[in-house]
Design a protein around this motif. Sequence first.
Motif, PDB file in Angstrom:
ATOM      1  N   ALA A 183       0.837  -1.199   0.000  1.00 37.97           N
ATOM      2  CA  ALA A 183       0.000   0.000   0.000  1.00 37.97           C
ATOM      3  C   ALA A 183       0.873   1.251   0.000  1.00 37.97           C
ATOM      4  CB  ALA A 183      -0.931  -0.007   1.208  1.00 37.97           C
ATOM      5  N   ASP A 184       1.960   1.244   0.760  1.00 35.07           N
ATOM      6  CA  ASP A 184       2.907   2.367   0.735  1.00 35.07           C
ATOM      7  C   ASP A 184       3.488   2.554  -0.662  1.00 35.07           C
ATOM      8  OD1 ASP A 184       2.557   2.926   3.425  1.00 35.07           O
ATOM      9  OD2 ASP A 184       4.340   1.793   4.059  1.00 35.07           O
ATOM     10  N   ARG A 185       3.839   1.451  -1.317  1.00 33.65           N
ATOM     11  CA  ARG A 185       4.393   1.527  -2.672  1.00 33.65           C
ATOM     12  C   ARG A 185       3.380   2.131  -3.639  1.00 33.65           C
ATOM     13  NH1 ARG A 185       5.333  -3.950  -5.622  1.00 33.65           N
ATOM     14  NH2 ARG A 185       3.076  -3.797  -5.571  1.00 33.65           N
ATOM     15  N   ASP A 186       2.136   1.656  -3.564  1.00 38.35           N
ATOM     16  CA  ASP A 186       1.099   2.171  -4.465  1.00 38.35           C
ATOM     17  C   ASP A 186       0.863   3.668  -4.243  1.00 38.35           C
ATOM     18  OD1 ASP A 186       0.881  -0.401  -5.433  1.00 38.35           O
ATOM     19  OD2 ASP A 186      -0.903  -0.887  -4.237  1.00 38.35           O
ATOM     20  N   GLU A 187       0.858   4.073  -2.982  1.00 36.57           N
ATOM     21  CA  GLU A 187       0.659   5.492  -2.672  1.00 36.57           C
ATOM     22  C   GLU A 187       1.834   6.327  -3.193  1.00 36.57           C
ATOM     23  OE1 GLU A 187       0.266   8.379   1.242  1.00 36.57           O
ATOM     24  OE2 GLU A 187       0.057   6.210   1.460  1.00 36.57           O
ATOM     25  N   HIS A 188       3.055   5.842  -3.010  1.00 34.87           N
ATOM     26  CA  HIS A 188       4.235   6.567  -3.494  1.00 34.87           C
ATOM     27  C   HIS A 188       4.222   6.665  -5.015  1.00 34.87           C
ATOM     28  CE1 HIS A 188       8.353   8.001  -3.782  1.00 34.87           C
ATOM     29  NE2 HIS A 188       8.547   7.072  -4.706  1.00 34.87           N
ATOM     30  N   ARG A 189       3.890   5.586  -5.679  1.00 33.28           N
ATOM     31  CA  ARG A 189       3.839   5.616  -7.142  1.00 33.28           C
ATOM     32  C   ARG A 189       2.805   6.629  -7.630  1.00 33.28           C
ATOM     33  NH1 ARG A 189       4.089  -0.708  -9.163  1.00 33.28           N
ATOM     34  NH2 ARG A 189       6.321  -1.025  -8.801  1.00 33.28           N
TER      35      ARG A 189
END
Length: 113
Positions: A25-31
């Motif tokens: 979820a952190d990765r998706d938000e950062h992307r």
Amino acid sequence: MRYVHYCVPCDAWSPERPDSYQATADRDEHRRDAHHPLTPRDRIEEIPGPVDIAVSALASALGRTARTGIRKAAKSEAVRQVRASAYWRQAVRLLAIGTGVLVLGAALVHKMF
């Protein structure tokens, strides 16, 4: 295990998370926020805890000790004397013959059924 998201182009780390779903979820938000429609070169890394580190170190030490012991035993005089004996040669021959019989029997049974 704990997990973090690491973005290589940004050199950014997310906070440590207890499971990979939160790190994803952190990765998706950062992307979404930093890279818009592009997919950067990033990864989710596992961070070992103290128990994982201790188990890994113990397994490594045991393996190293076992290898050292086997090398010393193989070079010892007692092992050389055993290998030079007629009993050792007979045991090796019987093992080879037994293995050959088992392989031949397995091949014959396989052809029969």
